[in-house]
Scaffold this active site. Structure first.
Site, mmCIF file in Angstrom:
data_model
loop_
_atom_site.group_PDB
_atom_site.id
_atom_site.type_symbol
_atom_site.label_atom_id
_atom_site.label_comp_id
_atom_site.label_asym_id
_atom_site.label_seq_id
_atom_site.Cartn_x
_atom_site.Cartn_y
_atom_site.Cartn_z
ATOM 1 N N ASP A 73 1.048 6.343 -1.427
ATOM 2 C CA ASP A 73 0.320 7.573 -1.103
ATOM 3 C C ASP A 73 0.801 8.059 0.256
ATOM 4 O OD1 ASP A 73 -1.645 9.455 -0.224
ATOM 5 O OD2 ASP A 73 -3.075 8.590 -1.637
ATOM 6 N N SER A 123 -9.042 12.758 -3.590
ATOM 7 C CA SER A 123 -8.646 13.077 -2.222
ATOM 8 C C SER A 123 -9.844 13.610 -1.427
ATOM 9 C CB SER A 123 -7.482 14.064 -2.238
ATOM 10 O OG SER A 123 -6.905 14.204 -0.959
ATOM 11 N N HIS A 180 0.128 10.047 -4.039
ATOM 12 C CA HIS A 180 -1.173 10.669 -3.819
ATOM 13 C C HIS A 180 -1.673 11.445 -5.030
ATOM 14 C CE1 HIS A 180 -4.488 12.046 -1.377
ATOM 15 N NE2 HIS A 180 -4.211 13.309 -1.633
#
Length: 246
Positions: A196, A101, A226
């Site tokens: 996601d 991320s 995610h």
């Protein structure tokens, strides 16, 4: 399990890290926004690396986990500098950067600052998210609150609200990676789930197209979210690290 060590970062705050010795290139896990080195992926990959005799490094940015500082005081530039300081203090020789991320954004920055990157793995990478996700998605009222009041609280699916500060937005603009050349002359693997909820579906495609390299691949995983932490997803991360890091 290796003990937690500390190094004083560029901001003067103590940064916590755990380094497992082994063969190189050392695998470096870069956590996400408000995540830390005790997360599922970091701990799993550490055990995986140790079982294979590979060197592994996980750490906390300032304001995260066991490192000093307040989260609200930090920004992308600070956390990238923290990561670089820990890598330089704890490792020598080639490194494989594994960014999750926000860690994917940090990883992109570090590939331009470190001369010993052997490979890069981005897991649901979120480059430039302060500008392209936060700021772009704010209403005029929310933008005014950030700029005039200095901070805005956003609900999060991962626990406590996100506090988006004016400094986070302004500092993010100084560290954008999708607006300038992004050479990566080493193997790159990008992993992305189709469900996601935090990273828009066009982001990995734009990153794939933007990176300048001869060995850059994107894997899309149907229905993965995610977190990208199911056994199947973790297996794909392991495979990607093996491909880029020997």
């Amino acid at each position: 399990m290796a003990p937690t060590s500390f190094v004083v970062g560029p901001s003067g705050r103590r940064l916590a890290y755990v380094k497992s010795d082994g063969d190189g290139p050392c695998i470096v896990f870069l956590p996400g926004y408000k995540s830390d080195m005790e997360g599922t992926k970091a701990v799993h990959l550490e055990a995986w690396a140790q079982a294979r005799g590979r060197a592994f490094l996980r750490f906390d940015y300032s304001g995260h986990g066991a490192s000093a500082g307040r989260f609200e005081d930090g920004a992308i530039g600070d956390w990238a500098a923290d990561a670089q300081a820990v890598i330089e203090a704890a490792t020598g020789g080639p490194v494989v950067l594994v960014g999750s991320s926000m860690g994917g954004w940090i990883g992109c920055l570090l590939t331009q600052r470190l001369t010993r990157v052997a490979g890069f793995v981005g897991i649901a990478a979120a480059p430039d998210f302060t500008e392209d996700s936060f700021w772009a998605g704010f209403s005029d009222e929310e933008r005014g609150k950030v700029m005039e009041d200095g901070a805005l609280s956003l609900p999060s699916d991962y626990g406590e609200p996100y506090i988006v500060t004016r400094r986070l937005i302004e500092d993010g603009r100084e560290n954008l990676v999708m607006r300038a050349a992004l050479p990566m002359p080493f193997p790159v693997r990008l992993l992305q789930g189709t469900k996601d909820e935090a990273v828009a579906g066009d982001v990995p495609l734009r990153l794939l197209d933007h990176i300048d390299g001869d060995d850059v691949r994107l894997t899309l995983v149907k229905d993965a979210d995610h977190r990208f932490s199911t056994p199947a997803c973790l297996s794909l991360v392991e495979q990607a690290i093996t491909e880029v890091g020997g």
